[in-house]
Each structure stands twice: as structure tokens, then as C-alpha cells.
Design a protein around this motif. Structure first.
Motif, PDB file in Angstrom:
ATOM      1  N   ARG A 104       0.890  -1.508  -0.094  1.00 11.74           N
ATOM      2  CA  ARG A 104      -0.540   0.445  -0.057  1.00 11.74           C
ATOM      3  C   ARG A 104       0.698   1.214   0.736  1.00 11.74           C
ATOM      4  O   ARG A 104      -0.048   2.352  -0.383  1.00 11.74           O
ATOM      5  CB  ARG A 104      -0.765   0.163   1.110  1.00 11.74           C
ATOM      6  N   ALA A 105       2.117   1.238   0.798  1.00 14.34           N
ATOM      7  CA  ALA A 105       3.071   2.578   0.381  1.00 14.34           C
ATOM      8  C   ALA A 105       3.990   2.396  -0.111  1.00 14.34           C
ATOM      9  O   ALA A 105       4.788   3.641  -0.293  1.00 14.34           O
ATOM     10  CB  ALA A 105       3.820   2.580   1.796  1.00 14.34           C
ATOM     11  N   VAL A 106       3.988   1.917  -1.672  1.00 12.23           N
ATOM     12  CA  VAL A 106       4.563   1.693  -3.009  1.00 12.23           C
ATOM     13  C   VAL A 106       4.158   2.266  -3.454  1.00 12.23           C
ATOM     14  O   VAL A 106       2.942   2.059  -4.451  1.00 12.23           O
ATOM     15  CB  VAL A 106       5.316   0.048  -3.268  1.00 12.23           C
ATOM     16  N   GLY A 107       4.471   3.533  -4.472  1.00  8.78           N
ATOM     17  CA  GLY A 107       4.094   4.333  -5.206  1.00  8.78           C
ATOM     18  C   GLY A 107       3.698   3.711  -6.104  1.00  8.78           C
ATOM     19  O   GLY A 107       5.499   2.747  -6.918  1.00  8.78           O
ATOM     20  N   SER A 108       2.745   3.845  -7.084  1.00  6.46           N
ATOM     21  CA  SER A 108       2.880   3.375  -8.430  1.00  6.46           C
ATOM     22  C   SER A 108       3.994   4.277  -9.937  1.00  6.46           C
ATOM     23  O   SER A 108       3.483   5.432  -9.414  1.00  6.46           O
ATOM     24  CB  SER A 108       1.537   3.384  -9.140  1.00  6.46           C
ATOM     25  N   PRO A 109       4.429   3.664 -10.601  1.00 11.58           N
ATOM     26  CA  PRO A 109       4.732   4.315 -11.253  1.00 11.58           C
ATOM     27  C   PRO A 109       3.528   5.105 -12.477  1.00 11.58           C
ATOM     28  O   PRO A 109       2.642   4.990 -12.589  1.00 11.58           O
ATOM     29  CB  PRO A 109       5.212   3.090 -12.780  1.00 11.58           C
ATOM     30  N   LYS A 110       4.277   6.995 -12.622  1.00 14.66           N
ATOM     31  CA  LYS A 110       3.329   7.631 -13.431  1.00 14.66           C
ATOM     32  C   LYS A 110       3.891   6.989 -15.058  1.00 14.66           C
ATOM     33  O   LYS A 110       4.290   7.191 -15.275  1.00 14.66           O
ATOM     34  CB  LYS A 110       3.938   8.730 -13.097  1.00 14.66           C
ATOM     35  N   LEU A 111       2.272   7.192 -15.483  1.00 14.49           N
ATOM     36  CA  LEU A 111       2.278   6.784 -16.832  1.00 14.49           C
ATOM     37  C   LEU A 111       1.617   7.968 -17.491  1.00 14.49           C
ATOM     38  O   LEU A 111       0.936   8.422 -17.650  1.00 14.49           O
ATOM     39  CB  LEU A 111       0.742   6.069 -16.740  1.00 14.49           C
ATOM     40  N   PRO A 112       1.932   7.590 -19.052  1.00 12.90           N
ATOM     41  CA  PRO A 112       2.309   8.955 -19.824  1.00 12.90           C
ATOM     42  C   PRO A 112       0.937   8.435 -20.133  1.00 12.90           C
ATOM     43  O   PRO A 112      -0.026   7.763 -20.356  1.00 12.90           O
ATOM     44  CB  PRO A 112       3.212   7.805 -21.042  1.00 12.90           C
ATOM     45  N   ARG A 113       0.266   9.645 -20.462  1.00 13.32           N
ATOM     46  CA  ARG A 113      -1.067  10.126 -20.830  1.00 13.32           C
ATOM     47  C   ARG A 113      -1.199  10.126 -21.947  1.00 13.32           C
ATOM     48  O   ARG A 113      -1.566  11.372 -22.654  1.00 13.32           O
ATOM     49  CB  ARG A 113      -1.801  11.308 -20.103  1.00 13.32           C
ATOM     50  N   THR A 114      -0.991   8.453 -22.981  1.00 14.01           N
ATOM     51  CA  THR A 114      -1.607   8.438 -23.823  1.00 14.01           C
ATOM     52  C   THR A 114      -3.018   8.571 -24.622  1.00 14.01           C
ATOM     53  O   THR A 114      -4.254   8.007 -23.748  1.00 14.01           O
ATOM     54  CB  THR A 114      -0.857   7.259 -24.395  1.00 14.01           C
ATOM     55  N   LEU A 115      -3.211   9.521 -25.926  1.00  8.32           N
ATOM     56  CA  LEU A 115      -4.205   9.572 -26.173  1.00  8.32           C
ATOM     57  C   LEU A 115      -4.545   7.748 -27.096  1.00  8.32           C
ATOM     58  O   LEU A 115      -3.426   8.184 -28.392  1.00  8.32           O
ATOM     59  CB  LEU A 115      -4.566  10.633 -27.222  1.00  8.32           C
ATOM     60  N   PRO A 116      -5.686   7.564 -27.389  1.00 10.25           N
ATOM     61  CA  PRO A 116      -6.424   6.383 -28.575  1.00 10.25           C
ATOM     62  C   PRO A 116      -6.216   6.825 -28.974  1.00 10.25           C
ATOM     63  O   PRO A 116      -6.750   7.796 -29.689  1.00 10.25           O
ATOM     64  CB  PRO A 116      -7.197   5.830 -26.914  1.00 10.25           C
ATOM     65  N   ALA A 117      -5.770   5.798 -30.299  1.00 11.49           N
ATOM     66  CA  ALA A 117      -6.001   6.090 -31.692  1.00 11.49           C
ATOM     67  C   ALA A 117      -7.336   6.100 -31.534  1.00 11.49           C
ATOM     68  O   ALA A 117      -8.793   5.413 -31.602  1.00 11.49           O
ATOM     69  CB  ALA A 117      -5.626   4.891 -32.235  1.00 11.49           C
ATOM     70  N   TYR A 118      -8.272   6.640 -32.249  1.00 10.85           N
ATOM     71  CA  TYR A 118      -9.584   6.291 -33.393  1.00 10.85           C
ATOM     72  C   TYR A 118      -9.284   7.478 -34.300  1.00 10.85           C
ATOM     73  O   TYR A 118      -8.800   7.995 -35.365  1.00 10.85           O
ATOM     74  CB  TYR A 118     -10.358   7.523 -32.311  1.00 10.85           C
ATOM     75  N   LEU A 119     -10.759   7.058 -35.403  1.00 11.36           N
ATOM     76  CA  LEU A 119     -11.530   8.022 -36.592  1.00 11.36           C
ATOM     77  C   LEU A 119     -11.744   9.143 -36.514  1.00 11.36           C
ATOM     78  O   LEU A 119     -12.598   8.831 -35.876  1.00 11.36           O
ATOM     79  CB  LEU A 119     -12.434   6.746 -37.091  1.00 11.36           C
ATOM     80  N   ASP A 120     -11.835  10.137 -37.529  1.00 13.32           N
ATOM     81  CA  ASP A 120     -12.612  11.527 -36.999  1.00 13.32           C
ATOM     82  C   ASP A 120     -14.143  11.311 -37.778  1.00 13.32           C
ATOM     83  O   ASP A 120     -13.889   9.578 -38.557  1.00 13.32           O
ATOM     84  CB  ASP A 120     -11.989  12.155 -37.936  1.00 13.32           C
ATOM     85  N   ARG A 121     -14.965  11.493 -37.506  1.00 16.17           N
ATOM     86  CA  ARG A 121     -16.442  11.680 -38.544  1.00 16.17           C
ATOM     87  C   ARG A 121     -15.731  11.370 -39.716  1.00 16.17           C
ATOM     88  O   ARG A 121     -16.854   9.993 -40.283  1.00 16.17           O
ATOM     89  CB  ARG A 121     -16.721  12.953 -38.150  1.00 16.17           C
ATOM     90  N   THR A 122     -15.073  11.974 -40.707  1.00 17.50           N
ATOM     91  CA  THR A 122     -14.902  11.220 -41.976  1.00 17.50           C
ATOM     92  C   THR A 122     -14.410   9.677 -42.175  1.00 17.50           C
ATOM     93  O   THR A 122     -14.980   9.661 -43.053  1.00 17.50           O
ATOM     94  CB  THR A 122     -14.297  12.504 -42.726  1.00 17.50           C
ATOM     95  N   GLN A 123     -13.249  10.027 -41.363  1.00 13.54           N
ATOM     96  CA  GLN A 123     -12.883   8.013 -42.015  1.00 13.54           C
ATOM     97  C   GLN A 123     -14.526   7.275 -41.201  1.00 13.54           C
ATOM     98  O   GLN A 123     -13.857   6.868 -41.693  1.00 13.54           O
ATOM     99  CB  GLN A 123     -11.209   8.753 -40.859  1.00 13.54           C
ATOM    100  N   ALA A 124     -14.938   7.684 -40.501  1.00 13.98           N
ATOM    101  CA  ALA A 124     -15.660   7.111 -40.080  1.00 13.98           C
ATOM    102  C   ALA A 124     -16.977   6.708 -40.878  1.00 13.98           C
ATOM    103  O   ALA A 124     -17.145   5.224 -40.887  1.00 13.98           O
ATOM    104  CB  ALA A 124     -16.874   7.465 -38.876  1.00 13.98           C
ATOM    105  N   GLU A 125     -17.367   7.638 -41.189  1.00 10.13           N
ATOM    106  CA  GLU A 125     -17.690   7.660 -42.379  1.00 10.13           C
ATOM    107  C   GLU A 125     -18.313   6.764 -44.153  1.00 10.13           C
ATOM    108  O   GLU A 125     -18.398   6.318 -44.301  1.00 10.13           O
ATOM    109  CB  GLU A 125     -19.012   8.811 -43.005  1.00 10.13           C
ATOM    110  N   THR A 126     -16.954   7.331 -44.218  1.00  7.14           N
ATOM    111  CA  THR A 126     -15.753   6.301 -45.177  1.00  7.14           C
ATOM    112  C   THR A 126     -16.079   4.965 -45.034  1.00  7.14           C
ATOM    113  O   THR A 126     -15.840   4.069 -46.010  1.00  7.14           O
ATOM    114  CB  THR A 126     -14.330   6.788 -45.780  1.00  7.14           C
ATOM    115  N   LEU A 127     -15.202   4.598 -43.645  1.00 10.25           N
ATOM    116  CA  LEU A 127     -14.713   3.564 -43.457  1.00 10.25           C
ATOM    117  C   LEU A 127     -16.536   2.556 -43.867  1.00 10.25           C
ATOM    118  O   LEU A 127     -16.757   1.196 -43.881  1.00 10.25           O
ATOM    119  CB  LEU A 127     -14.855   3.023 -41.710  1.00 10.25           C
ATOM    120  N   MET A 128     -17.668   2.998 -42.659  1.00  7.09           N
ATOM    121  CA  MET A 128     -18.831   2.726 -43.194  1.00  7.09           C
ATOM    122  C   MET A 128     -19.189   2.656 -44.273  1.00  7.09           C
ATOM    123  O   MET A 128     -20.369   0.967 -44.609  1.00  7.09           O
ATOM    124  CB  MET A 128     -20.251   3.501 -42.479  1.00  7.09           C
TER     125      MET A 128
END
Length: 324
Positions: free
Chosen positions: A113-137
């Protein structure tokens, strides 16, 4: 002694009784998924193997370990080159194990409980923008015009992913009894076997109706042949042989579709879930509602999807603030 690389004999150290009982507790009382249980087993076995390698198989007791020992294990994982996220996961497993032993009065304190966890980088997940999503569909819908079973099924899976934000395991687990196309909703069993109801959009409803016709025809054909015993009649998404579709098959189908419209973007099946959440938040959806739709236990997990809302917030600011 080199403690960073346990010998084969050390790696095969029998699992301590306490860890076995903890895993039974997780399975029977907390009803965790098989994948989660396997991760706990793997991480705690590695911890026990490290203890055996550094202290001797009988050279330590759970109640005698201190936070210095736990920090030593974290340092060992760092020297092995593990990513911070993997180290944080292993520390979480050790903490949970000790928390259970402490509640069960097997140890006096929880040293992890007293051991600190490594600070994780705040990475943004990959995703499709609206145009890409529409093209995919549109691309998937065009393929489905072939009326081939796999193309019609893949469109239905794609629409369900994007319409409801399901995890891969959740989509695989959907049964006919969970699907209500009249009310346009689906019951999902998420992490920790928690159930939630999520809505279906019109496009997903139509794609699923078209697929279910193909599915029924496949079952009727398979039932009359030698593979009839393997037909998964309760599952929604099937392989061409009538079994519940595998995770690998879902991944392959979705990545193949996405690669046709977004080459080199490093998109995965989980990107469809990120796309679902990002588009909702970007359009102004309440973050708490998105949390419920995704089945997140904590709102902090959902907040990562606010990264695309900056432009919308700036627009609201310019429209509303008198000195913008």
C-alpha cells in the motif's frame, strides 16, 4: 546472484497456497472473467518466483515482507525492461493480494500500500474522425452488397461496435437473448461480469436484421451436416462453420476493413470503441452518460475522451463570453 532472470527451476516454483486461495476468492466471490484471473495468476506467480529466487523458497513469510521488498521487486521489473504500465499492473495485483490477506487477518499490514505506482504517460487512444468513420461504414456497406455471409456479418459487427461502443469480448459474448431489435438495445456483460443495457442506432439495427437472415440460413445448412453438433445457436456472431466467432476473427475482420480507409493509422478493433466515445463527447454528450454507456467503473477513465472537445468548447466560449 543474478535475480533479474530466474532459472527455469525458479520459474516453475509451485504457486503458494495463499495465492491459490486468493485466486479462488476472485473467481467464486468476485466473479472475475477468465482473462482477468489469468492475469492475476501470471503476475502473482512471477512475484512469488522472484521472492523464491532472492530469499530462497522457504526463506520468507508474507507477514515479514516490507515495502522495501516490494520496491525491490519493482526495481527488478524495471531492470527487466518492463513498461511502466506493466509494472503498475503487477503492483496492483500484489496490492490486491495483500489487501485480501489483511482483511482475512493473515498479515498485520499491507506493505504494498505504501509503494508508489509508476507515473503513466497520458496517451491518447487512436480513433477515426467523422469523415474516416463515414468512409469506413460506406466501404463495409459496399462489401456487404455482395450478400456473402462474412461481408454481411462484418458490417453488422462494425455497426454494432460504432453504435454501442462495445469491447471486443462484449461483442463476442452477445447472445440472441441479449438482442432486442424492436426496442433497439442490447444487454452487455462487461468487466467483472457487470451487465448494462446500451442502445442501438438505426444503422446498426438494419445491419443486424440483414445479418440475422444470413445467420439463420447458415445454421439451417450447418445443422444438416456433420458440423451440426458445433453450431452455437445462442450466439449472435458466428464463424462460417457455425461456431461462436473467435476474438482473432473479429480483430482480423475489423482491422482489414479499417486498413482499407486509413492505411498506416495503427488502428485496432478497440479504436472503434474509442471512436464511439470520442464522437459522443465531442458532440457535447454528458460525460457521466458516456461513462455508463462504456461501462467504466471510474469517471477518470472516461475523461480521456475529452481531448477532442477543445474546439467545441472554444466555439461555445466565443459565442457566450461578452469579451471573447
Amino acid at each position: 546472484m543474478n535475480t533479474d532472470s530466474p532459472s527455469p527451476a525458479e520459474s516453475e516454483t509451485p504457486l503458494p497456497v495463499e495465492i491459490g486461495e486468493f485466486l479462488t476468492h476472485l473467481e467464486k466471490e468476485r466473479d472475475l472473467s477468465p482473462n482477468t484471473l489469468q492475469a492475476y495468476r501470471r503476475d502473482l506467480r512471477e512475484f512469488a518466483s522472484w521472492l523464491a529466487a532472492t530469499h530462497g523458497i522457504a526463506g520468507w513469510e508474507w507477514n515479514e515482507l516490507t515495502r522495501t521488498n516490494i520496491r525491490g521487486y519493482m526495481a527488478h521489473l524495471t531492470r527487466r525492461g518492463l513498461a511502466k504500465r506493466s509494472i503498475a499492473r503487477q503492483l496492483s495485483a500484489v496490492r490486491s493480494f495483500y489487501r485480501w490477506m489483511h482483511r482475512d487477518e493473515r498479515v498485520d499490514v499491507n506493505p504494498a500500500r505504501a509503494v508508489g505506482s509508476p507515473k503513466l504517460p497520458r496517451t491518447l487512444p487512436a480513433y477515426l474522425d467523422r469523415t474516416q468513420a463515414e468512409t469506413l461504414m460506406q466501404h463495409a456497406a459496399t462489401r456487404a452488397q455482395s450478400l456473402e455471409f462474412t461481408d454481411v456479418r462484418n458490417l453488422a459487427m462494425l455497426e454494432l461496435f460504432y453504435s454501442s461502443g462495445l469491447r471486443l469480448s462484449e461483442l463476442r459474448g452477445v447472445d440472441l437473448a441479449d438482442l432486442d431489435l424492436v426496442s433497439q438495445q442490447v444487454k452487455v456483460r462487461g468487466k467483472g461480469r457487470k451487465e448494462r443495457i446500451v442502445p442501438l442506432g438505426d444503422h446498426a439495427q438494419r445491419a443486424l436484421r440483414n445479418y440475422l437472415v444470413k445467420r439463420d440460413a447458415l445454421i439451417a445448412q450447418a445443422s444438416g451436416g456433420a458440423v451440426g453438433r458445433r453450431v452455437a445457436r445462442g450466439a449472435v456472431f458466428l464463424s462460417e462453420r457455425g461456431a461462436r466467432i473467435s476474438a482473432r476473427a473479429v480483430q482480423h475482420a475489423m482491422v482489414t476493413l479499417m486498413s482499407a480507409v486509413s492505411e498506416g493509422a495503427d488502428l485496432t478493433t478497440h479504436s472503434l470503441r474509442h471512436t464511439f466515445a470520442t464522437h459522443l463527447v465531442d458532440a457535447g454528450a454528458d460525460l457521466r452518460a458516456v461513462q455508463e454507456l462504456l461501462g467504466h467503473a471510474s469517471i477518470s477513465t472516461t475523461q480521456i475522451y475529452t481531448h477532442t472537445s477543445v474546439d467545441r468548447l472554444k466555439k461555445v466560449y466565443r459565442q457566450a463570453h461578452p469579451r471573447a
